[in-house]
Design a protein around this motif. Sequence first.
Motif, PDB file in Angstrom:
ATOM      1  N   CYS A   1      41.667  42.699  40.965  1.00 33.13           N
ATOM      2  CA  CYS A   1      41.547  41.183  41.018  1.00 33.13           C
ATOM      3  C   CYS A   1      40.267  40.852  41.978  1.00 33.13           C
ATOM      4  O   CYS A   1      39.728  39.979  41.932  1.00 33.13           O
ATOM      5  CB  CYS A   1      42.691  40.576  41.828  1.00 33.13           C
ATOM      6  SG  CYS A   1      42.473  41.238  43.797  1.00 33.13           S
TER       7      CYS A   1
ATOM      8  N   CYS B   1      44.477  42.643  49.208  1.00 31.63           N
ATOM      9  CA  CYS B   1      44.788  41.506  48.462  1.00 31.63           C
ATOM     10  C   CYS B   1      46.220  41.425  48.435  1.00 31.63           C
ATOM     11  O   CYS B   1      47.134  42.341  48.663  1.00 31.63           O
ATOM     12  CB  CYS B   1      44.286  41.458  47.040  1.00 31.63           C
ATOM     13  SG  CYS B   1      44.914  42.831  46.277  1.00 31.63           S
TER      14      CYS B   1
ATOM     15  N   CYS C   1      40.915  46.627  43.937  1.00 34.40           N
ATOM     16  CA  CYS C   1      42.081  46.063  43.044  1.00 34.40           C
ATOM     17  C   CYS C   1      41.206  45.433  42.043  1.00 34.40           C
ATOM     18  O   CYS C   1      40.243  44.800  42.010  1.00 34.40           O
ATOM     19  CB  CYS C   1      42.688  44.877  43.862  1.00 34.40           C
ATOM     20  SG  CYS C   1      43.914  44.098  42.873  1.00 34.40           S
TER      21      CYS C   1
ATOM     22  N   HIS D   1      48.179  42.021  45.800  1.00 33.77           N
ATOM     23  CA  HIS D   1      48.582  42.959  44.989  1.00 33.77           C
ATOM     24  C   HIS D   1      48.778  44.666  45.783  1.00 33.77           C
ATOM     25  O   HIS D   1      49.762  45.162  45.781  1.00 33.77           O
ATOM     26  CB  HIS D   1      47.748  43.269  43.545  1.00 33.77           C
ATOM     27  CG  HIS D   1      47.203  42.001  43.124  1.00 33.77           C
ATOM     28  ND1 HIS D   1      46.128  41.342  43.252  1.00 33.77           N
ATOM     29  CD2 HIS D   1      48.321  41.126  42.685  1.00 33.77           C
ATOM     30  CE1 HIS D   1      46.085  40.350  42.690  1.00 33.77           C
ATOM     31  NE2 HIS D   1      47.198  39.964  42.285  1.00 33.77           N
TER      32      HIS D   1
HETATM   33 ZN   LIG Z   1      44.565  42.287  43.814  1.00 37.30          ZN
END
Ligand SMILES: [Zn+2]
Length: 700
Positions: free
Chosen positions: A628, A638, A626, A640
Motif C-alpha cells: 500500500c 499501516c 507494504c 495491513h
Molecule cells: Zn499497507
Amino acid sequence: MAIETSRGKVIVLCHWDGCIKYGPDGVYYEGSTSEYFRVKQKTELNRLLDGLYKRFGLDKEKSKFVIWGKFPVLVQQSKLKYLLLPVVDDSSFAAMLDIPSNHPSITNVELFLEFKTTSDDVLDPNSCPNPSKRQRTDPNPSSEGCLKKALTFSSGVVSKPCLSSSLWLDDDHDMRFKDIDELKKAVDWYSMRARRKCVARETEKKDTYRFECVRTRCNWSLHAARVEGGQYGLVEITKYNATHTCSPVKSDFVADEIEGLVRLNPTLSVQELKKWWKEKLGYELQASAIREGKLEVIKRVYGDEEQSLRALPKLISVLQSSNEMVMDWRYEVFPNPNFASFSSLFWTFSQSVKGFQHCRPLVVVDTRDLYGNDDVSPRCSQFKLMIASGFDAANRYFPLAFAVTREVSVETWRWFLSRIREEVTQREGLCLISSPDKDIVTVVNEPGSQWKEHRFCLKGVCSQFCDVFGDELVRLVKKAGYSSQEREFDFYMNDMKEKRPEAWKWLNKIHPHQWALAHDNGGFRYGVMEIDTKALYAVFRDFRVAMSGVLVLMFDELREAFDESFTCSGESLNRGDVYTKPVMEKLEEFLRDYDAAAYVITPLEGDAFEVSRNKKWIVKLNESICTCGKFQGDKFPCVHALALCEKLRINPLKYVDECYTLERYHKTYSAGFSPVPEVSAWPEASGVPTLLTPKVEGKI
Ligand SMILES: [Zn+2]
Ligand SMILES: [Zn+2]
C-alpha cells in the motif's frame, strides 16, 4: 448555507438578542438571532451604523449600538482563539473586515450587537421592528428577530433599579446585572472606553465586589453586592464613585510601562515581563498584551532598517557570547573601510545544531519577504528571509538556521545551503525538501553538493504547473503526487496524458521520485509532501520590525518553543509514554476504525505475508514495507501491518521508526537557552565596519 463571496466584499454576520459566552476557543454567541450584511472591505464604521439604524428602524438620536467583534488570534501553529474586540472606530472596524483576508479559513466577519437607548422616552416594546418582514431572505425566520429584550430592559418599562442587559456602565449607579460576570464585562468595556484600567479587588465579605482604577491614588471605585434573597445571582451596584482623578492611559500603555525595562534588556522574555508586570502593577496582564507591548518597544528601540543595522553587530556579539549563536556575515566594504554595505547574514543557534542530531535526516528550506508574503504585506522590506528547518519527533518543524539577505539568487542559495551543511548538519544521507525553484535545483545538482536526495514540495510543483497550464488539471497533479501506490499514480498520469498530452510531457520532465509519494523510494520524505509555510515561519510571527528587532523577537519565540517542548516531553516521559502523540493517535485511529479480524492472512515465501480483505496487500514486517506504500512512507505500521501483527501476536510498536520516540523529542529540545545580559554589558563587535543599508550607498 452557501454564501457567495464576491471580490473585495466581506460578509458581515450580525448577531443580537443573545449573550456573549466564553468557551475553549474563546468568545462565541449563544441563543442569538443573526443576519448577513455584505459590505466593501474598506467601509467606515458610520456607514455600517447608518445601515443598522435603517435596518432596525431606529432613531439615531435616541438609541445607540454597542458593537463587539469576534476577533481571531493565533495561539499556536494554526490554532485560533477568539477575543472580544470592541468595534468603536474605523480602525477597529477595519481590523474586523480584514479578518477573512488574514485568515483564509474564516469566510465571514462576526459582530455582536447590543443596544441602548439614550433618551428617557419610553419605547413600546410591541413596536419593535421585525427584520423578517423587511428582508426578503431571512436567514432565521423562526426566531423572533428583534431587539425586544434590549428595548424592554433599557427603556424604563421595568422599574428602577433597571437591569442592564446591555452591559453598559452608566454614571447612574442604580443598576443591576444578571450576575457578577455581566458586571465584570460592563466594567471591562467601560475601562476600554474610558482608556483606563479598572480591575476587581479582593473583598472580605462574601458576595460583595469591589473594582478600582489601577492607577495609584485615583478615586474611581465601584462597589457591588449580590441582591439578598434575589434569584439567579443578581448583582447590584451599591456604591459608585464614577470620577477618575488619574489621566487617561495612552493606547500603548503597556509599551510605555515596559519600555525602560526592555531598553535595558531587549531579550527579556514575555514570561519574564509578565511576571514583572504582576509585581510592579499588582495585576495580571495577558501574555498577548505583553507581547504586543514588547513589539512596540522593539520598534522604538531599533527604529528603521538603517538604525537597526547599526545596532546589529553588537546584538550579534552578545548572542554569540551568551548563547553560542553561529553566524556568517556578508557585506561589501567601501573604499573607506570603516563603512560597508550590508548584503546577508546567516545565523543558527548551537541549541538547534545539537537538537538536530536527534531529528530524522530531513531538512526543509524556503524563502519569503522579511515581513511575510509580498501580496498581503502593506509594507515590503528590501530584505528576504531564508529559513531551514528539520522535523521533531512530533512531526513539527524544528527551526535550524536563518538568513536575511538583500536578494535571493543561485549565489545566495549556494551560500545558504553550504552554511547549513557545514554549520548545522553533521551527518550524511540528508534529504532536502524545497520548492522546485530553478536556482535551488541548480545548486543541489552541482558537483560536490552534499545532499543525498532532493524532493520538491508538491504545492510548489502544482503552482508551477498552474502557471503553464492553468488550474483545470492541477487536481490530477495533486492526486498523482499524493498517491502512495505506483498503479494509482499511473492511473492519474494516464488520465492526464489523455486529457492534455503536453501537460503530461511537462510533468514527465520532473523525476517522479522528486514529487510523487509513490516514487519516494527509501521513504526519504517521511510522508511530508508539502511545506506548511505558516508553521514553518511560526518563530517569526508577523513582526514587521527592522532586522535587529526581528532577531530579538525570534530569539524569544525560539527560546519559548524550546522550553515548552522540553517541559511537556519531560512530563510525557515521566508518565511512561514511549512515542509522541501524533504517532500514537494515528495508531489508535487505525485500531478504532479498522477491524483487524476482517483481514485474511496468508503466509508467502520468506517473511512476506499476504493480507487481504477486498483487495490484497503484501506486507514484509522485517523490511517495514507494504504494497500500500504507507508503511515505508510514514515509517510506522499501516493498517495491513497492524492486522498482521495482531494475527502473529507481535507488538506493532516494534516497527515504529526511532525518529518518533519521545526520548528523541526530549533530547531535541534539551539544549536550553541562557539569559542574555543587559545592554550595558554587551561586548563590542570588533572588526565589523558600520553597516549601511544598500540603498544609501551613494552617500559615502
Ligand atoms: Zn499497507
Ligand atoms: Zn483612574
